[in-house]
Design a protein around this motif. Structure first.
Motif, PDB file in Angstrom:
ATOM      1  N   GLY A 100       0.917  -1.504   0.140  1.00  0.00           N
ATOM      2  CA  GLY A 100      -0.297  -0.459  -0.356  1.00  0.00           C
ATOM      3  C   GLY A 100       1.038   1.421   0.213  1.00  0.00           C
ATOM      4  N   PRO A 101       0.514   2.439  -0.077  1.00  0.00           N
ATOM      5  CA  PRO A 101       0.918   3.492  -0.581  1.00  0.00           C
ATOM      6  C   PRO A 101       1.169   4.508   0.751  1.00  0.00           C
ATOM      7  N   VAL A 102       2.052   4.575   1.119  1.00  0.00           N
ATOM      8  CA  VAL A 102       2.690   5.027   2.893  1.00  0.00           C
ATOM      9  C   VAL A 102       3.973   6.067   2.089  1.00  0.00           C
ATOM     10  N   PRO A 116      -1.795   0.855   4.997  1.00  0.00           N
ATOM     11  CA  PRO A 116      -1.581   0.071   4.421  1.00  0.00           C
ATOM     12  C   PRO A 116      -0.474  -0.417   5.924  1.00  0.00           C
ATOM     13  N   THR A 117       0.351   0.977   6.974  1.00  0.00           N
ATOM     14  CA  THR A 117       1.099  -0.294   8.197  1.00  0.00           C
ATOM     15  C   THR A 117      -0.245  -0.971   8.785  1.00  0.00           C
ATOM     16  N   LEU A 123      -2.595  -7.554  10.791  1.00  0.00           N
ATOM     17  CA  LEU A 123      -2.125  -9.534  10.229  1.00  0.00           C
ATOM     18  C   LEU A 123      -1.068  -9.635  11.056  1.00  0.00           C
ATOM     19  N   LEU A 124      -0.645  -9.373  11.267  1.00  0.00           N
ATOM     20  CA  LEU A 124       0.621  -9.809  12.255  1.00  0.00           C
ATOM     21  C   LEU A 124      -0.031 -10.744  13.442  1.00  0.00           C
ATOM     22  N   PHE A 221       6.638  -4.309   5.437  1.00  0.00           N
ATOM     23  CA  PHE A 221       6.553  -5.600   5.685  1.00  0.00           C
ATOM     24  C   PHE A 221       6.546  -5.692   7.413  1.00  0.00           C
ATOM     25  N   HIS A 222       5.875  -5.941   7.831  1.00  0.00           N
ATOM     26  CA  HIS A 222       6.086  -6.338   9.508  1.00  0.00           C
ATOM     27  C   HIS A 222       6.127  -7.676   9.764  1.00  0.00           C
TER      28      HIS A 222
END
Length: 257
Positions: A100-102, A116-117, A123-124, A221-222
């Motif tokens: 996603g755009p960040v 997105p973040t 999700l995590l 990415f996390h």
């Protein structure tokens, strides 16, 4: 990235485990032939028991295809050193990936706060990823990953990885106290089954999103970090400076005596 049950380890070990997370991530990226992803990472932040950063979308296929399995390998190599330091010392990772755009200019912490973040963090923390690791053998399955529906469609179904679609399991990523429930896909590079737990991981059929998604300018990415490095000279010839405790369990024993 987050560590699985980070706080169950004794307090004396937590600072070293926290410091090891970015080291392990850097090693895994280097082994993938992606040192530039680490060197050029956007809005990086350690969370104590995890790490988050952004990168360009062109690297997302490599994060899915190569980074997740390499994290499993690195943790597997480090495990004997952890066990030598203390039998129950443990480091396993949960990983999530979303596109996603960040914003990536100005203040790093401020700019990274975006939909997105937030999404990748949800999700995590989702139940299926936690359950997948809880129901696996902790000495075997050291990394579990979850990717968003968009990553699955754009990267996996789009044919940009060497992984087959059947290596991913459709789930509903739920975080009940946040009101979050979205289609996502589990990927566990080394599967196992906990002998005391016979229930399967809850699954659902992931549906393609009908809502339009914005053009991505950055990928987030996390995830989590874990266990395994047995020598300061890495097998592929890349030399990295690692914390002393990676290679010497005596320090811990002396502190605790």
């Amino acid at each position: 990235m987050d560590c699985v049950k980070f706080s169950k380890n004794r307090s004396v070990h937590l600072p070293d485990l926290s410091a090891a997370i970015p080291e392990i991530l850097q090693i895994a990226l280097t082994r993938c032939g992606l040192p530039q992803v680490w060197e050029q990472r956007k809005f990086p932040q350690t969370t104590g028991d995890g790490y988050i950063f952004g990168t360009k979308t062109k690297y997302v296929p490599d994060l899915v295809d190569q980074l997740v399995p390499r994290l499993q390998d690195v943790l597997h190599e480090l495990a004997p050193n952890l066990r030598a330091r203390e039998r129950n010392l443990d480091l396993r990772l949960r990983v999530s990936i979303h596109i996603g755009p960040v914003h990536d200019e100005g203040d790093a912490l401020r700019d990274r706060i975006s939909e997105p973040t937030i999404y990748v963090c949800r999700l995590l923390d989702s139940a299926p990823l936690r359950e997948a690791l809880r129901r696996s053998q902790p000495d075997v399955t050291l990394v579990g990953a979850i990717i968003s529906q968009r990553v699955y469609e754009d990267v996996v179904q789009g044919g940009y990885t060497q992984l087959h679609e059947t290596e991913f399991e459709p789930v509903t990523a739920e975080v009940h106290d946040k009101g979050f429930a979205q289609s996502a896909w589990l990927y566990v590079p080394r599967r196992s089954h906990h002998a005391t737990d016979s229930e399967p991981v809850r699954r659902t059929t992931a549906q393609k999103s009908s809502e339009p998604t914005p053009a991505a300018t950055s990928a987030v990415f996390h995830g989590n970090v874990g266990q395994n490095i047995t020598a300061n000279q890495i097998s592929d010839g890349v030399h990295l400076d690692l914390p002393e405790w990676f290679f010497d369990s005596r320090r811990s024993k002396e502190q605790e005596s």
